[in-house]
Design an enzyme around this catalytic site. Structure first.
Site, PDB file in Angstrom:
ATOM      1  CG  HIS A   1       6.897   0.436   4.081  1.00  0.00           C
ATOM      2  ND1 HIS A   1       7.607   0.121   5.220  1.00  0.00           N
ATOM      3  CD2 HIS A   1       5.891   1.259   4.469  1.00  0.00           C
ATOM      4  CE1 HIS A   1       7.035   0.725   6.256  1.00  0.00           C
ATOM      5  NE2 HIS A   1       5.992   1.418   5.831  1.00  0.00           N
TER       6      HIS A   1
ATOM      7  CD  GLU B   1       5.701   5.713   5.198  1.00  0.00           C
ATOM      8  OE1 GLU B   1       4.629   5.849   5.776  1.00  0.00           O
ATOM      9  OE2 GLU B   1       6.269   4.612   5.080  1.00  0.00           O
TER      10      GLU B   1
HETATM   11  P1  PGA Z   1       3.402   4.191  11.489  1.00  0.00           P
HETATM   12  O1  PGA Z   1       3.735   3.476  10.100  1.00  0.00           O
HETATM   13  O2  PGA Z   1       2.240   5.125  11.252  1.00  0.00           O
HETATM   14  O3  PGA Z   1       3.076   3.087  12.420  1.00  0.00           O
HETATM   15  O4  PGA Z   1       4.635   4.957  11.876  1.00  0.00           O
HETATM   16  C1  PGA Z   1       3.718   4.185   8.900  1.00  0.00           C
HETATM   17  C2  PGA Z   1       4.171   3.264   7.799  1.00  0.00           C
HETATM   18  O5  PGA Z   1       5.083   2.478   8.053  1.00  0.00           O
HETATM   19  O6  PGA Z   1       3.647   3.277   6.683  1.00  0.00           O
END
Ligand code: PGA
Length: 267
Positions: free
Chosen positions: A97, A169
């Site tokens: 992450h 992401e």
């Molecule tokens: P968020 O986080 O939906 O608050 O942007 C997503 C994540 O970090 O997995």
């Protein structure tokens, strides 16, 4: 044609909710989540909450994910928890992450070793990849994704790689960082790129079979559009997953989408 996967809806609670708060949220959530064959709802509580939540949930409705683990199976590593210890507890583990890459300086190699350790212990990795705003502006997105994916999966066989979940992401779209809103067509392009990357390393079949999902400021308004992107098979939700109403609506969008897909297949 590959068999369609279930739509994945993952709640990443990050470092929020103590045991009683987590338990309260799960008990409310149980009521709205159905046993549904085409949608998989995954909860990723803190490590501390994982065990109590595992005793509370109806396992036909939920699966569990850990947010991190250490790549060694056992030994003198004070303060760490291994994938081996999580075997019976978590079906998935979030790996790489951006908060871990940035705040905890996790290297590409460490992430690769964690992916291998998860696979070795029968836990499905949810590998997070994504570029910063500066990298995107500099036209480096492809290179960043190429390097992150290439390294992280380098110790896997094609079969093992086809079971991995890759969460795209973009760091600029995560609420913790810049929190911009990504347009579905921007995401579609990168989802395709990720599949091509995987296909380039492991072959066409693996490129089609690997699950690719999206994460970054997903909320009850945008979830349906992201889940509907071609090649995108779910969402990883941070902030909105802590809100009971918003997350319930996200799960509802997944149900609606799966019903729509079902209808199309039968026609
Ligand atoms: P968020 O986080 O939906 O608050 O942007 C997503 C994540 O970090 O997995």
């Amino acid at each position: 044609m590959k068999k369609p996967h279930k739509i994945l809806v993952i709640a990443n609670w990050k470092m929020n909710l103590n045991v009683s708060q987590a338990s309260f949220l799960v008990s409310k959530r149980e009521k709205n989540v159905k046993v549904q064959k085409n949608v998989e709802v995954v909860l990723a509580p803190s490590l501390q909450d994982l065990q109590p939540v595992s005793l509370q949930i109806d396992r036909r409705k939920f699966r569990l994910a850990a947010q991190n683990a250490y790549f060694k199976d056992e030994g003198a590593y004070t303060g760490e928890v291994s994938f081996t210890m999580l075997r019976e507890l978590a079906h998935y583990v979030i790996i790489g992450h951006s908060e871990r890459r940035i705040y905890f300086k996790e290297s590409f190699e460490e992430i690769r070793d964690k992916v291998s350790a998860a696979v070795r212990n029968g836990i499905t990795p949810i590998l997070c990849v994504g570029e910063t705003k500066t990298e995107r502006r500099g036209g480096e997105t492809g290179q960043v994704l190429h390097d992150q994916i290439g390294t992280a999966l380098s110790d896997l066989t094609a079969e093992e790689a086809s079971n991995v979940v890759i969460a795209y992401e973009p760091i600029w779209a995560i609420s913790t960082f810049e929190g911009d809103i990504a347009k579905p067509d921007e995401i579609e392009q990168e989802v395709k790129f990720i599949r091509n990357q995987v296909a380039g390393i492991f072959g066409e079949k693996t490129g089609q079979e690997v699950r690719v999902i999206y994460g970054g400021s997903v909320d009850d308004h945008s979830a349906g559009a992201y889940m509907g992107i071609k090649g995108c098979e779910g969402v990883l939700v941070g902030g909105a997953s802590l809100n009971y109403h918003r997350f319930s609506k996200i799960v509802e969008s997944a149900y609606a989408l799966s019903k729509e897909k079902d209808g199309k297949e039968k026609r």
